[in-house]
Write an enzyme that holds these catalytic residues in place. Sequence first.
Site, short mmCIF file in Angstrom:
data_model
loop_
_atom_site.label_atom_id
_atom_site.label_comp_id
_atom_site.label_asym_id
_atom_site.label_seq_id
_atom_site.Cartn_x
_atom_site.Cartn_y
_atom_site.Cartn_z
N ASP A 96 0.84 -1.21 0.00
CA ASP A 96 0.00 0.00 0.00
C ASP A 96 0.87 1.25 0.00
OD1 ASP A 96 -2.27 -1.53 0.13
OD2 ASP A 96 -2.53 -1.31 2.30
N1 URA Z 1 0.00 -5.05 2.40
C1 URA Z 1 -0.14 -3.74 2.70
O1 URA Z 1 0.56 -2.89 2.16
N2 URA Z 1 -1.07 -3.41 3.59
C2 URA Z 1 -1.87 -4.31 4.18
O2 URA Z 1 -2.70 -3.91 4.97
C3 URA Z 1 -1.70 -5.67 3.86
C4 URA Z 1 -0.76 -6.00 2.97
#
Ligand code: URA
Length: 234
Positions: A96
């Site tokens: 993310d």
């Molecule tokens: N990867 C991410 O970047 N965030 C999450 O919440 C789960 C996996």
Amino acid sequence: MSLCGISSRRNAEKIIEDGRVMVDGIKITFPGTKIDETNSKILLDNKRTKFEKKIYIMLNKPVGYISTVRDEKNRPTIMNLTSEIKTRIYPIGRLDCTTEGLILMTNDGEITNKLTHPRYSIEKTYIAEVSGNLNPIALTKLRKGIVINNYKTKSAKINIIGNSKYGIKLEITLREGKKHQIKDMFEMVNCKLNKLKRISESEIFLGNLPIGKWRKLNDSEISKLKATKRKNDD
Ligand code: URA
């Protein structure tokens, strides 16, 4: 062909069996044929193809960077942080924008397919800093799997490892990684995720690589990636 980055191994076998590949003027039809990839002249459908050496790197992604090759809104991407690498590489999966930490990148399509396929349930470990009342009932729910938008998360390993300025610091190991999953998991138990960092994936560890920096994986890390086996699902 898969070494040339043109195709997956399975596709490459078909291309070779169909007689579309010439090596130094000789048509090859057997996929296992050994070739001197640096010095041979390889033609696919009569067009010259170059041998592409496989490259595997890890990057410590800062918050605010998108983990795709391109972004339609022109936000900074992980490609801006790896621009010294002249080979065309791409991320193995996603992280993310609001998460920092380990992201693996390569030009090896086969490894990418394997590590991102849900069937393999690759383990990824994160350090999360969370505020709110994370009581034992909430922790059990998160560990066993919790329903978010009609989807039940797979069981997770969660250990409290200390305190942070936000409240509590946890180590979380997931065998999946839906967008914003960890943030959503904590919201379901009325807690707030304030900071998230990925520290390992498939037994490859970020270690003390500085934020925003990348390094090549060493031979033993590459062997580990190649040997990755699927984990048992619930
Ligand atoms: N990867 C991410 O970047 N965030 C999450 O919440 C789960 C996996």
